[in-house]
Design a protein around this motif. Structure first.
Motif, mmCIF file in Angstrom:
data_model
loop_
_atom_site.group_PDB
_atom_site.id
_atom_site.type_symbol
_atom_site.label_atom_id
_atom_site.label_comp_id
_atom_site.label_asym_id
_atom_site.label_seq_id
_atom_site.Cartn_x
_atom_site.Cartn_y
_atom_site.Cartn_z
ATOM 1 N N LYS A 1 5.651 -17.843 2.113
ATOM 2 C CA LYS A 1 5.511 -16.459 1.679
ATOM 3 C C LYS A 1 4.067 -16.013 1.870
ATOM 4 O O LYS A 1 3.129 -16.785 1.679
ATOM 5 C CB LYS A 1 5.904 -16.300 0.206
ATOM 6 C CG LYS A 1 7.376 -16.582 -0.064
ATOM 7 C CD LYS A 1 7.706 -16.400 -1.535
ATOM 8 C CE LYS A 1 9.182 -16.680 -1.795
ATOM 9 N NZ LYS A 1 9.533 -16.514 -3.233
ATOM 10 N N VAL A 2 3.919 -14.741 2.275
ATOM 11 C CA VAL A 2 2.600 -14.135 2.461
ATOM 12 C C VAL A 2 2.460 -13.009 1.446
ATOM 13 O O VAL A 2 3.324 -12.126 1.358
ATOM 14 C CB VAL A 2 2.430 -13.603 3.892
ATOM 15 C CG1 VAL A 2 1.081 -12.910 4.040
ATOM 16 C CG2 VAL A 2 2.553 -14.734 4.895
ATOM 17 N N CYS A 3 1.375 -13.058 0.677
ATOM 18 C CA CYS A 3 1.142 -12.060 -0.365
ATOM 19 C C CYS A 3 -0.156 -11.302 -0.078
ATOM 20 O O CYS A 3 -1.049 -11.798 0.618
ATOM 21 C CB CYS A 3 1.041 -12.737 -1.742
ATOM 22 S SG CYS A 3 2.526 -13.669 -2.198
ATOM 23 N N ASP A 4 -0.260 -10.101 -0.615
ATOM 24 C CA ASP A 4 -1.459 -9.295 -0.427
ATOM 25 C C ASP A 4 -2.499 -9.651 -1.488
ATOM 26 O O ASP A 4 -2.359 -10.634 -2.219
ATOM 27 C CB ASP A 4 -1.102 -7.810 -0.482
ATOM 28 C CG ASP A 4 -0.412 -7.414 -1.779
ATOM 29 O OD1 ASP A 4 -0.255 -8.290 -2.658
ATOM 30 O OD2 ASP A 4 -0.011 -6.242 -1.916
ATOM 31 N N GLU A 5 -3.522 -8.851 -1.577
ATOM 32 C CA GLU A 5 -4.604 -9.127 -2.525
ATOM 33 C C GLU A 5 -4.144 -9.025 -3.972
ATOM 34 O O GLU A 5 -4.645 -9.736 -4.847
ATOM 35 C CB GLU A 5 -5.758 -8.149 -2.282
ATOM 36 C CG GLU A 5 -6.386 -8.316 -0.907
ATOM 37 C CD GLU A 5 -7.485 -7.288 -0.675
ATOM 38 O OE1 GLU A 5 -7.655 -6.396 -1.553
ATOM 39 O OE2 GLU A 5 -8.143 -7.363 0.373
ATOM 40 N N ASN A 6 -3.175 -8.171 -4.224
ATOM 41 C CA ASN A 6 -2.681 -8.003 -5.603
ATOM 42 C C ASN A 6 -1.659 -9.060 -5.991
ATOM 43 O O ASN A 6 -1.212 -9.079 -7.141
ATOM 44 C CB ASN A 6 -2.073 -6.611 -5.767
ATOM 45 C CG ASN A 6 -3.095 -5.515 -5.544
ATOM 46 O OD1 ASN A 6 -4.277 -5.674 -5.875
ATOM 47 N ND2 ASN A 6 -2.651 -4.381 -4.977
ATOM 48 N N GLY A 7 -1.240 -9.891 -5.044
ATOM 49 C CA GLY A 7 -0.275 -10.943 -5.362
ATOM 50 C C GLY A 7 1.162 -10.575 -5.087
ATOM 51 O O GLY A 7 2.062 -11.386 -5.342
ATOM 52 N N THR A 8 1.403 -9.376 -4.598
ATOM 53 C CA THR A 8 2.769 -8.979 -4.266
ATOM 54 C C THR A 8 3.169 -9.559 -2.901
ATOM 55 O O THR A 8 2.361 -9.616 -1.966
ATOM 56 C CB THR A 8 2.886 -7.451 -4.231
ATOM 57 O OG1 THR A 8 1.961 -6.924 -3.271
ATOM 58 C CG2 THR A 8 2.581 -6.856 -5.607
ATOM 59 N N GLU A 9 4.399 -9.943 -2.836
ATOM 60 C CA GLU A 9 4.886 -10.576 -1.604
ATOM 61 C C GLU A 9 5.070 -9.524 -0.509
ATOM 62 O O GLU A 9 5.720 -8.492 -0.717
ATOM 63 C CB GLU A 9 6.222 -11.276 -1.880
ATOM 64 C CG GLU A 9 6.799 -11.988 -0.660
ATOM 65 C CD GLU A 9 8.135 -12.642 -0.956
ATOM 66 O OE1 GLU A 9 8.822 -13.030 0.009
ATOM 67 O OE2 GLU A 9 8.494 -12.760 -2.156
ATOM 68 N N GLU A 10 4.497 -9.804 0.668
ATOM 69 C CA GLU A 10 4.633 -8.896 1.800
ATOM 70 C C GLU A 10 5.800 -9.286 2.710
ATOM 71 O O GLU A 10 6.644 -8.458 3.027
ATOM 72 C CB GLU A 10 3.331 -8.873 2.605
ATOM 73 C CG GLU A 10 2.163 -8.233 1.872
ATOM 74 C CD GLU A 10 0.931 -8.141 2.744
ATOM 75 O OE1 GLU A 10 0.948 -8.747 3.850
ATOM 76 O OE2 GLU A 10 -0.039 -7.488 2.342
ATOM 77 N N TYR A 11 5.842 -10.524 3.119
ATOM 78 C CA TYR A 11 6.937 -10.998 3.975
ATOM 79 C C TYR A 11 7.043 -12.513 3.862
ATOM 80 O O TYR A 11 6.137 -13.180 3.331
ATOM 81 C CB TYR A 11 6.727 -10.580 5.441
ATOM 82 C CG TYR A 11 5.483 -11.111 6.084
ATOM 83 C CD1 TYR A 11 5.477 -12.343 6.756
ATOM 84 C CD2 TYR A 11 4.297 -10.383 6.048
ATOM 85 C CE1 TYR A 11 4.326 -12.826 7.347
ATOM 86 C CE2 TYR A 11 3.139 -10.854 6.645
ATOM 87 C CZ TYR A 11 3.162 -12.083 7.302
ATOM 88 O OH TYR A 11 2.019 -12.557 7.891
#
Length: 473
Positions: free
Chosen positions: A182-192
């Motif tokens: 899993k890849v997450c953004d700076e805020n920790g939300t999952e992107e893809y």
């Protein structure tokens, strides 16, 4: 009356008196012959009766023996041997009972049917009985052989089934599910979320799966270093129109020589980087393009065309010595920096996530080469152009959305990042044709008529005002 007449009359009287006696003698002889022939026939029949009886007993024994062999479970080879042995014994007994030679038996027309000796011929009934018995033996033997064949076929089939069940461990390939990340953004939300598709190439040394991530990290770094700047090219007058003409000619020569696609990409990259550093006169642009294609062919090709072929294609505009001098000057200007991250490498990397679909990759080759020939794409990263080409080719084929695997293996480009480049490709497809050699190259069956399909699709999308970023989702 004379004496001669008396003699003749006496002879006539004697002949008349002898006629009934001759007739009686002939009748007696005929009756005697008839009685003799009937007696001879009776003697022959009496001699044949014991031989017929003995032969019937032999036939009964052979039939009983064959029945016993057919009912008993013996192999086909043994049954055939026993049948041949019984046939041999019966033939020997027949020879003992009938001591007449085979040559005499074949010559039946010349034999006397009323021979009173022990040599006698078989009767018609006896021959029929022997033929019937032989047919029975043959039928029984064929039944036994069929049973044996059916049993062998069943055993062979069973062995094959057992062999299929008990395969060697080395031939059994276990398909493990790829690992997911899993890849997450700076805020920790999952992107893809993406899958590790390189794990299936662990046993293939040519794929170098243990180094693939490091290799593409280096290529992403290198594409920034070797990227030409559009602002530096504007120092030449009418460079856009002149470059279009030169690139169109290079595509023609490249296609005529049957060179690799990497050779064309490297040649145009060398040319653009050289033009960014040196100011070239208009009449020397063809020499620059020829020298760059000559350098790239020696770098990428296994068997590069000779310098004579390149000089002959210029129709006397460039000599061999001028091409050599141009090659030397270009390499010194670029400091022999030929490490170019070819866009085809990025396209092959994305094809892994696309399951190596040949149709989408062929369309993507055409769309990616647009970024090579069009002046507006100078300064755009090759990896971004490769990702946009694959994105549009999948849209042409009606495939699904841009998922996590495609984002990861294209270099991390999302739909928002691909949108400007995709719109630039669409603008080139719907605009009038400038590079006719480029379009003619991809109109062939070798490239699945990619240029025709792409142009028709782009015109239809623009006519109906479809959004290419959300199409087929």
């Amino acid at each position: 009356m004379s004496s001669s007449e008396n003699v003749s009359t006496n002879n006539n009287n004697n002949g008349n008196n002898n006629n009934p006696r001759v007739a009686r003698n002939a009748q007696r002889l005929a009756l005697h012959n008839v009685t003799n022939t009937t007696l001879a026939q009776e003697n022959v029949l009496q001699n044949l009766k014991p031989s017929i009886a003995s032969k019937k007993e032999i036939l009964k024994e052979s039939i009983e023996r064959s029945n016993f062999l057919s009912t008993s479970s013996i192999p086909s080879s043994q049954s055939s041997n026993t049948s041949t042995s019984t046939n041999g014994k019966s033939s020997e007994l027949n020879i003992k009972q009938n001591p007449i030679n085979q040559s005499n038996l074949d010559d039946k027309e010349n034999l006397d049917p009323y021979i009173t000796t022990g040599k006698s011929l078989p009767s018609i009934e006896e021959e029929n009985e022997t033929i019937d018995s032989q047919h029975i033996l043959n039928e029984q033997q064929s039944i036994i052989e069929k049973k044996d064949v059916s049993t062998t076929n069943s055993t062979d089939l069973q062995e094959k089934m057992d062999a299929g069940k008990k395969r060697p461990i080395s031939t059994v390939v276990e398909q493990d599910e790829p690992k997911k990340f899993k890849v997450c953004d700076e805020n920790g939300t999952e992107e893809y979320e993406w899958e590790d598709l390189d794990a299936e190439d662990a046993n293939d040394p040519f794929m170098v799966s243990e180094y693939v991530n490091d290799i593409f990290d280096y290529l992403h770094h290198l594409e920034v270093v070797t990227l030409p700047r559009k602002e530096d090219l504007y120092q030449h007058r009418n460079i856009r129109q002149n470059r279009d003409i030169l690139v169109n000619w290079l595509v023609k020569i490249h296609n005529k020589f049957g060179l690799l696609p990497e050779t064309l990409y490297l040649a145009i990259n060398i040319m653009d980087r050289f033009l960014c550093k040196e100011l070239v006169q208009l009449d020397k642009l063809q020499l620059v393009g020829t020298s760059c294609l000559f350098i790239a062919s020696k770098y990428e090709e296994v068997y590069s065309p000779s310098i004579k072929h390149f000089a002959s294609e210029t129709d006397g505009a460039c000599t061999e010595e001028e091409i050599k001098e141009g090659e030397n000057f270009i390499l010194k200007t670029l400091d022999f920096g030929l490490n170019y991250p070819n866009p085809m490498n990025f396209l092959r990397r994305i094809s892994k996530a696309d399951d190596y679909d040949i149709q989408s990759r062929t369309l993507a080759k055409f769309l990616l080469e647009i970024s090579l020939v069009d002046f507006r794409f100078i300064g755009i990263l090759p990896s971004l152009c490769a990702a946009a080409a694959m994105f549009l080719s999948r849209k042409m084929l009606g495939k699904g959305k841009w998922d996590g695997n495609l984002i990861h293996y294209c270099g991390g480009y999302t739909k928002d990042q691909l949108a400007p480049v995709c719109h630039m490709i669409m603008d080139y497809l719907v605009s009038p044709i400038i590079h006719d050699e480029f379009h003619r190259k991809y109109q062939s069956r070798r490239f699945m008529k990619a240029s025709i399909i792409s142009v028709q699709w782009a015109l239809k999308v623009r006519k109906n005002d479809y959004d290419i970023m959300t199409l087929h989702e």
